[in-house]
Enzyme design. Sequence first.
Site, PDB file in Angstrom:
ATOM      1  N   MET A   1       0.822  -1.041   0.011  1.00 36.74           N
ATOM      2  CA  MET A   1       0.092   0.052   0.100  1.00 36.74           C
ATOM      3  C   MET A   1       0.699   1.322   0.094  1.00 36.74           C
ATOM      4  SD  MET A   1      -2.928   1.246  -0.047  1.00 36.74           S
ATOM      5  CE  MET A   1      -3.153   2.886  -0.171  1.00 36.74           C
ATOM      6  N   GLU A   2       0.459   2.390  -0.936  1.00 34.42           N
ATOM      7  CA  GLU A   2       1.346   3.560  -1.338  1.00 34.42           C
ATOM      8  C   GLU A   2       1.006   4.626  -0.238  1.00 34.42           C
ATOM      9  OE1 GLU A   2      -1.201   2.345  -3.108  1.00 34.42           O
ATOM     10  OE2 GLU A   2      -2.462   3.883  -3.685  1.00 34.42           O
TER      11      GLU A   2
ATOM     12  N   GLU B   1       4.689   0.820  -5.776  1.00 35.26           N
ATOM     13  CA  GLU B   1       4.142   1.758  -4.566  1.00 35.26           C
ATOM     14  C   GLU B   1       4.909   3.093  -4.690  1.00 35.26           C
ATOM     15  OE1 GLU B   1       1.596   0.533  -3.450  1.00 35.26           O
ATOM     16  OE2 GLU B   1       1.613  -1.624  -4.173  1.00 35.26           O
TER      17      GLU B   1
HETATM   18  N1  SER Z   1      -3.361   0.789  -3.784  1.00 32.95           N
HETATM   19  C1  SER Z   1      -2.585  -0.584  -3.509  1.00 32.95           C
HETATM   20  C2  SER Z   1      -1.679  -0.770  -4.653  1.00 32.95           C
HETATM   21  O1  SER Z   1      -2.276  -1.123  -5.592  1.00 32.95           O
HETATM   22  C3  SER Z   1      -3.898  -1.523  -3.498  1.00 32.95           C
HETATM   23  O2  SER Z   1      -3.172  -2.908  -3.359  1.00 32.95           O
HETATM   24  O3  SER Z   1      -0.598  -0.781  -4.677  1.00 32.95           O
HETATM   25 ZN    ZN Z   2      -1.422   0.456  -7.060  1.00 29.61          ZN
END
Ligand code: SER
Ligand code: ZN
Length: 675
Positions: free
Chosen positions: A270-271, A305
Amino acid sequence: MRSDDTPLIRLEDYRPSDWLIDTVDLDISLHPTKTRIRSQLALRPNPAGRPGAPLVLDGDELKLVAIRLDGLLIDEAAYSVTPQQLTLHAPPTRRFTLMIDTEVDPSANTKLMGLYLSSHVYCTQCEADGFRRISYFLDRPDVMSVYTVRLEARKLIAPVLLSNGNRVAAGELPGGERHFAIWHDPHPKPAYLFALVGGALDHVRQSYVTAEGRSVELAVYVEPGKADRAGWAMDCLVRCMRWDERVFGRNYDLDVFNIVAVSDFNMGAMENKGLNIFNDKYVLADPQTATDGDYASIEAIIAHEYFHNWTGNRITCRDWFQLCLKEGLTVFRDQEFSADERSRPVKRIADVRTLRTTQFSEDAGPLAHPVRPRAYKEINNFYTPTVYEKGAEVIRMLKLLVGEAAFRAGMDLYFERCDGTAATIEDFLGCFAETSGHDLTHFARWYEQAGTPTIVASGRYDAAARSYTLDLAQKTAPTPGQPEKQPVVLPVALGLVGGSGDLPLATTSEAYAGNGIVIFDQPSLSVTFTDVAEPPIPSLLRGFSAPVRLELDLDEAALLRLFSADSDPFNRWQAWQTVAMRALVEAGRDPGRLDALVTTGQALATGLRGFLTTQAPSDPAFAAQVLRLPALGDVAREIGRDVDPDAIQAAHRRLSTEIGHRLGPDLLDLRERLA
Ligand code: SER
Ligand code: ZN
């Protein structure tokens, strides 16, 4: 998973929030079962919203402890509260602050959404709507705020306290048992990018100076004892930061960048702004336990990410229908990074394999949906191969369509114009329409129409006229809710392969865009190439220039010639796969045809022999792709219905055996040379 009476949320019902939150001050006292959260929100009416509207904050299994407006207690009649919602019926029609105290139990949070405690580490996941499990909030991506976060915990349990942005203060509390850290993130962000981590963690650290000259402290945090397996992730991080500076002109924008790897994490990674959180299988690697594939996927996910910092965080999505705006684009960016770091053709082949296996199957089944869905009940069900992988293919086609220079200029314009905003696909495409002069209205259909298009192609050579005519037709099968399909814009990269390689392409067709690309945007199209000196073999969809199925009737001899002579490595691999796939599909459909695999095996072995000695040693990763027959699942997908897994398995084994018998010594020899 939400029940049937959950309301359907529709794209066309979007309206701006009635309220905005400029700043969020969080004071979080971490406790395994009773974590207390004090949230101070600086609210103001949104000029684009409805004047005098009530303030309706989202919650999810929340317990309100206290609430104050501009520091004062509120009359109980002025608000109503449930675990799912906190409503102020008639809030002031000016700026005001709301202080909300909630209490949550991180140990009991087994959904791993919101704040949870797992393997002794406090951790959060707020995408798509987890923040509302921490505090009542306007939990929608178009409400962007500047966050200051004070974390407090027992030093012994959580010596490391992290949140988004830069750390501005830290210290011990009287008594020495508890400590705190204050983090400030100057970049406005939606709540889904909020994160905190608290725990006893080891780390590796490295300093980095951006192209713009900003010093950044990078760190990768891992569970105790695992730091010796974090080096590769750090190496990937440094390389992808440089790459984003060089290729997209994007510099990092905080003083620290932290990655945390935890063993219990639902999403792969998760970013969160400045604080990316990963499932540790996408971070930890050492030569004893990780394969080449593991190293490559860690590299891709670290980059993915990190790249979100610009495509997702600095520019986020107006609403969750625009999810592909950040995901498709960021997948495209991570694919390009891996292609540059490694072998471009090999990366493309691997990505197309994944696309066909996961996305083509999705697009052909009951869950088919457009890259930008128009309605959902539960957004968490839309983190799909269609949004991610097909979303990336759409960006790849856009780049082919407008060309390299206009694509880069369009990206620059997007970063400049939309920075700090919650944007839409229309905002994004508008930038490329502007830099390229193309009308992208028709192209935008890729975002609306589900299903994998099929191109049916055939060609004729006219010896007297020395011309070659290519006939193309496209169709897309109906998908649930979309019975009628329109033609889409397909950039078809192609070549005509003669006895000694590519023949020059000359045509007066308006569909020809130059650089070997035909833009095919009608139900059917004929393109005639002139001055074609010999009967060519068409090499279509070079580099897999569009995410479609191709029906092109080339015989085995022609395909094997493409395998040895095509200048496009993707299509060389594809030609080989097509020969194998056809034979496997026939024998998989009709076990009586198993013996026909003898001749196919012979032809493939003959085709491979030269390749193994001349080219395979210099490009072992490409050779590995060629030597992999189509996967059983891919054969099943091609067969489509009444699939007989035993027959497919038998066919697969037989073909491998036939090739193996004939090439045994050559393969052993190659293995020796590669060792
Ligand atoms: N936003 C996240 C990603 O794709 C969800 O797993 O990196
Ligand atoms: Zn993503």
